[in-house]
Design an enzyme around this catalytic site. Sequence first.
Site: not given
Ligand SMILES: NC(=O)c1ccc[n+]([C@@H]2O[C@H](COP(=O)([O-])OP(=O)(O)OC[C@H]3O[C@@H](n4cnc5c(N)ncnc54)[C@H](O)[C@@H]3O)[C@@H](O)[C@H]2O)c1
Length: 445
Positions: A273
């Site tokens: 992030c």
């Molecule tokens: N990790 C954090 O601490 C955090 C905190 C707040 C916000 N976010 C935001 O949340 C969002 C997700 O982050 P995350 O950390 O969970 O990411 P991540 O990479 O852990 O998880 C994303 C998942 O989505 C899957 N994916 C990708 N494309 C896809 C599709 N078209 N259909 C289905 N699945 C799909 C991937 O295989 C993966 O498992 C991002 O925008 C991130 O900026 C993350």
Amino acid sequence: MIKDQIKKRIEEKTACIGVIGLGYVGLPLIVEFSAKGFQGIGFEVDKLKADAINAANSYIVDVPDEDIAKCIDSGKMSATTDFSKLNDCDVVIICVPTPLRKTKDPDMSYILSAGAEIQKYMRPGQLVILESTTYPGTTDEILQPMFEKAGYKLNEDFLLAFSPERVDPGNPQYQTHNIPKVVGGVGEDSTEVASLLYSQIVSDVHSVSSARVAEACKLWENTFRAINIGMANEMAKLCGTLGIDAWEVVKAADTKPFGFMAFYPGPGLGGHCIPLDPHYLSWKARQHGFDSQFITLAEEINSGMPKYVVKLAADALNDDKKAVNGSKILILGVAYKNDIDDMRESPALSVIDLFRAKGADVVYHDPFVPEVTFDHAYTIGDGEPLYNQDLTDDLIESADCVVICTAHKTIDYTRVMELSNMIVDTRNALNKEMRDSSKARIVRL
Ligand SMILES: NC(=O)c1ccc[n+]([C@@H]2O[C@H](COP(=O)([O-])OP(=O)(O)OC[C@H]3O[C@@H](n4cnc5c(N)ncnc54)[C@H](O)[C@@H]3O)[C@@H](O)[C@H]2O)c1
């Protein structure tokens, strides 16, 4: 009316909740809904992840196997790679990655691909919520037209909202259910229904007037952090120049009960992030002719920290008549923050790469990270993968310099101090008592 229809299903807990993307954000979210009695379907492109969930094997530290097993065994949750099941869902929540391209522009491909799957399988009567962090306007400029192109009308056939995720991996105090949730819909009906939905799993829901406000809120929060960490990093360098202990200064300043919030220096920004999100905001602002100087400056300072850390080590080695070239450097902790296994954007990668580019022999110990790989597009060192080394006495003693990049709590720093020749502590992992009793040379950020 679609609003009443979905509200009724939420209130009666008969709504089926689909979550696209079962990562750090999506997995805890679907588990919360399923545990509260909703039918949850998780959609993944990664079949290994979908299979792991169905077998109740968690790959996210904050979500224990038992919590997943409860939802799977009760029949309330399943994971699939079959996106046609989106048609069964009353609510679809998008939690896919939002990285940056190499040019540091937003990479919207994951949101576009999730949107395209929804577009293909949607039906009247669905609420779609975007949770992925993104620039203001994504929900109404990208998703809304996609669904309208499929022949559906907002407020008549579908509702649409944005609600930022604030999950803090590894934080035992604050998890999905007790972190206040901001919700902004594209229109009042969407805000109302999406807020009702989140109130089923989160104790404090804060509604705002639009999806754009909710999108901007998330970027404001993370830009605030990036800029304040940038300031802490600059102050650490400034204090270093003046021979003042920056950590002692922050600790003292933090005694002020109002008007001050402590941020700490470190080897650089990490995680999915803070290093990325401000770019989403500045990119969007640039489209409108506005240049955010604060964001640019913080980025410049924060991204320069790995180089600064290597310089601290190089100067200390130089004092011992040693060159970085040929020295053995032990990196302690490579995850981007303590007590988790997340390597995304970890500054330790840059620190290692810079040391290797200067000819150092780099090894690392991190109990959470078995292997570190490098993206060749970004490396200037040899880019070969590294593997976790046991923290043996020999490993510590044989290092010319130990660099603490991540202060995992499980590491015995007293022992590290006793056996080390030289330590660069970028995280204030070594307290005063330890430092005073140490024979090792200690350099602190
Ligand atoms: N990790 C954090 O601490 C955090 C905190 C707040 C916000 N976010 C935001 O949340 C969002 C997700 O982050 P995350 O950390 O969970 O990411 P991540 O990479 O852990 O998880 C994303 C998942 O989505 C899957 N994916 C990708 N494309 C896809 C599709 N078209 N259909 C289905 N699945 C799909 C991937 O295989 C993966 O498992 C991002 O925008 C991130 O900026 C993350």
